[in-house]
Write a protein that holds these residues in place. Sequence first.
Motif, PDB file in Angstrom:
ATOM      1  N   UNK A 106       0.843  -1.358   0.136  1.00 60.41           N
ATOM      2  CA  UNK A 106       0.007   0.039   0.061  1.00 60.41           C
ATOM      3  C   UNK A 106       0.761   1.310   0.015  1.00 60.41           C
ATOM      4  N   UNK A 107       1.754   1.656   1.022  1.00 56.65           N
ATOM      5  CA  UNK A 107       2.505   2.892   0.703  1.00 56.65           C
ATOM      6  C   UNK A 107       3.383   3.130  -0.083  1.00 56.65           C
ATOM      7  N   UNK A 134      -6.899   6.109  -1.528  1.00 52.35           N
ATOM      8  CA  UNK A 134      -7.357   7.506  -2.031  1.00 52.35           C
ATOM      9  C   UNK A 134      -5.986   8.456  -2.443  1.00 52.35           C
ATOM     10  N   UNK A 135      -5.114   8.197  -1.496  1.00 48.40           N
ATOM     11  CA  UNK A 135      -3.603   8.622  -1.841  1.00 48.40           C
ATOM     12  C   UNK A 135      -3.369   8.711  -3.514  1.00 48.40           C
ATOM     13  N   UNK A 136      -3.441   7.374  -3.916  1.00 50.26           N
ATOM     14  CA  UNK A 136      -2.885   7.175  -5.270  1.00 50.26           C
ATOM     15  C   UNK A 136      -4.181   7.336  -6.040  1.00 50.26           C
ATOM     16  N   UNK A 137      -5.275   7.794  -5.645  1.00 55.32           N
ATOM     17  CA  UNK A 137      -6.385   8.455  -6.612  1.00 55.32           C
ATOM     18  C   UNK A 137      -6.999   7.403  -7.177  1.00 55.32           C
ATOM     19  N   UNK A 188      -5.494   0.826   4.317  1.00 55.06           N
ATOM     20  CA  UNK A 188      -5.416   0.515   2.836  1.00 55.06           C
ATOM     21  C   UNK A 188      -6.193   1.385   2.092  1.00 55.06           C
ATOM     22  N   UNK A 189      -7.404   1.730   2.712  1.00 58.88           N
ATOM     23  CA  UNK A 189      -8.512   2.836   2.026  1.00 58.88           C
ATOM     24  C   UNK A 189      -7.664   4.049   1.886  1.00 58.88           C
ATOM     25  N   UNK A 220     -11.657   1.253  -7.819  1.00 54.26           N
ATOM     26  CA  UNK A 220     -11.618   0.070  -7.186  1.00 54.26           C
ATOM     27  C   UNK A 220     -12.733  -0.110  -6.222  1.00 54.26           C
ATOM     28  N   UNK A 221     -13.366   0.775  -5.626  1.00 55.96           N
ATOM     29  CA  UNK A 221     -14.469   0.813  -4.689  1.00 55.96           C
ATOM     30  C   UNK A 221     -15.837   0.823  -5.404  1.00 55.96           C
ATOM     31  N   UNK A 222     -16.766   0.117  -4.838  1.00 56.35           N
ATOM     32  CA  UNK A 222     -16.784  -1.015  -3.836  1.00 56.35           C
ATOM     33  C   UNK A 222     -16.323  -2.457  -4.347  1.00 56.35           C
ATOM     34  N   UNK A 223     -15.936  -2.784  -5.740  1.00 53.50           N
ATOM     35  CA  UNK A 223     -15.867  -4.038  -6.091  1.00 53.50           C
ATOM     36  C   UNK A 223     -14.735  -4.742  -5.453  1.00 53.50           C
ATOM     37  N   UNK A 224     -13.632  -3.827  -5.164  1.00 48.55           N
ATOM     38  CA  UNK A 224     -12.272  -4.420  -4.311  1.00 48.55           C
ATOM     39  C   UNK A 224     -12.623  -5.053  -3.040  1.00 48.55           C
ATOM     40  N   UNK A 225     -13.536  -4.667  -2.513  1.00 45.23           N
ATOM     41  CA  UNK A 225     -13.622  -5.087  -0.993  1.00 45.23           C
ATOM     42  C   UNK A 225     -13.728  -6.602  -0.648  1.00 45.23           C
ATOM     43  N   UNK A 226     -14.563  -7.490  -1.403  1.00 44.70           N
ATOM     44  CA  UNK A 226     -14.510  -8.648  -1.048  1.00 44.70           C
ATOM     45  C   UNK A 226     -13.340  -9.511  -1.176  1.00 44.70           C
ATOM     46  N   UNK A 227     -12.376  -9.288  -2.271  1.00 40.69           N
ATOM     47  CA  UNK A 227     -11.104 -10.045  -2.196  1.00 40.69           C
ATOM     48  C   UNK A 227     -10.183  -9.265  -1.124  1.00 40.69           C
TER      49      UNK A 227
END
Length: 337
Positions: A141-142, A263-266, A258-259, A271-278
């Motif tokens: 993430x970072x 957001x930092x990377x725009x 991670x959220x 990605x949201x919300x579809x990335x949430x399950x995995x």
Amino acid sequence: MDRPTTPAMSVVLITPDNYGAIRKTIGHLRAQTVKNCLELVIVAPQSDNLNLNKSDLQDFCQFRVVEVGRITATGKALAEGFRRASAPIVTYAEEHSYPEPGWAEALIRAHSGPWAGVGAVLGNANPGTMTSWAELYSDFGPWVEPAKAIESINLGGHHSAYKRAVLLEFGPLLDSLLETDLILNGELRARGYKLYLEPAAKSYHVNCSRFMSHQLSEYHGGRLFGAARARYERWSIFRRLLYIGGMPLIPIVRLWRIWKEIRRSGRQRELFPLVLPPLITGLISHTVGEVIGYVLGRGDAAEQRVKFELRRYQHVVKEDRIGEGFVETSSARSSRA
């Protein structure tokens, strides 16, 4: 291009069997602006079956093969490669991560500063699935692009270059420290060393895009992290119990972090919300592994993780395996030119 008599940086590559496993990464290393300053250290079970293509390696400063027998832990194989390297700076090039042409030059240049370790930023080499994005942000993430040059507390796992002499100070402990870079970074900071993130050094990383592969990879990574953290930070029984009791909070805290990185990377709209399950299930898998690591130690997690680290193409969806869905980096364009 003149070839120096000694390399500026040694790049370690690990293959579980033969040269074919690392050929694509070497193709990207051949596109480096300072390839003549690089030593390649190829770590393999044995050299007899390596089927090395020496014509691919003729433009580098030098190369060597290190035989280690059957590879049961990535950290141990990597540590042996670092020990046998000859350059003052050492780094690791994964078989599933493809550096941009300026990657090596940026790492070498940054090491002229007071840094024990310099980290690269990561892009997504297989962005076609939400599982791939979930793994990228969970693990890096970072350090996901875009990022700013900054003195950093931690650097991305397996995507950092270190001063070789500093790493060798750890002696036999280096084998286990290189399994979990966050623990290695903590040990370096404890000894007074500084770390730096260099955004000019960029690599595109292939993430597990099969859902179950992502879950298992996160579980084994979590167990290695939990075991290493308890060992090197010398946790008491009370502290282990405290973290076990707080297990339900760990995925929530990590999800919030991670959220903020997304957001930092725009990429929040992408990605949201579809990335949430995995993402959520992967965080839970990592947490379960982490807690088991606190209680029972690492077990066979290092050996299990070798399957994901050194045979990544068994853990991506079909479209990724045949090349569809990968970002065409400028390295790839240069190697075809």
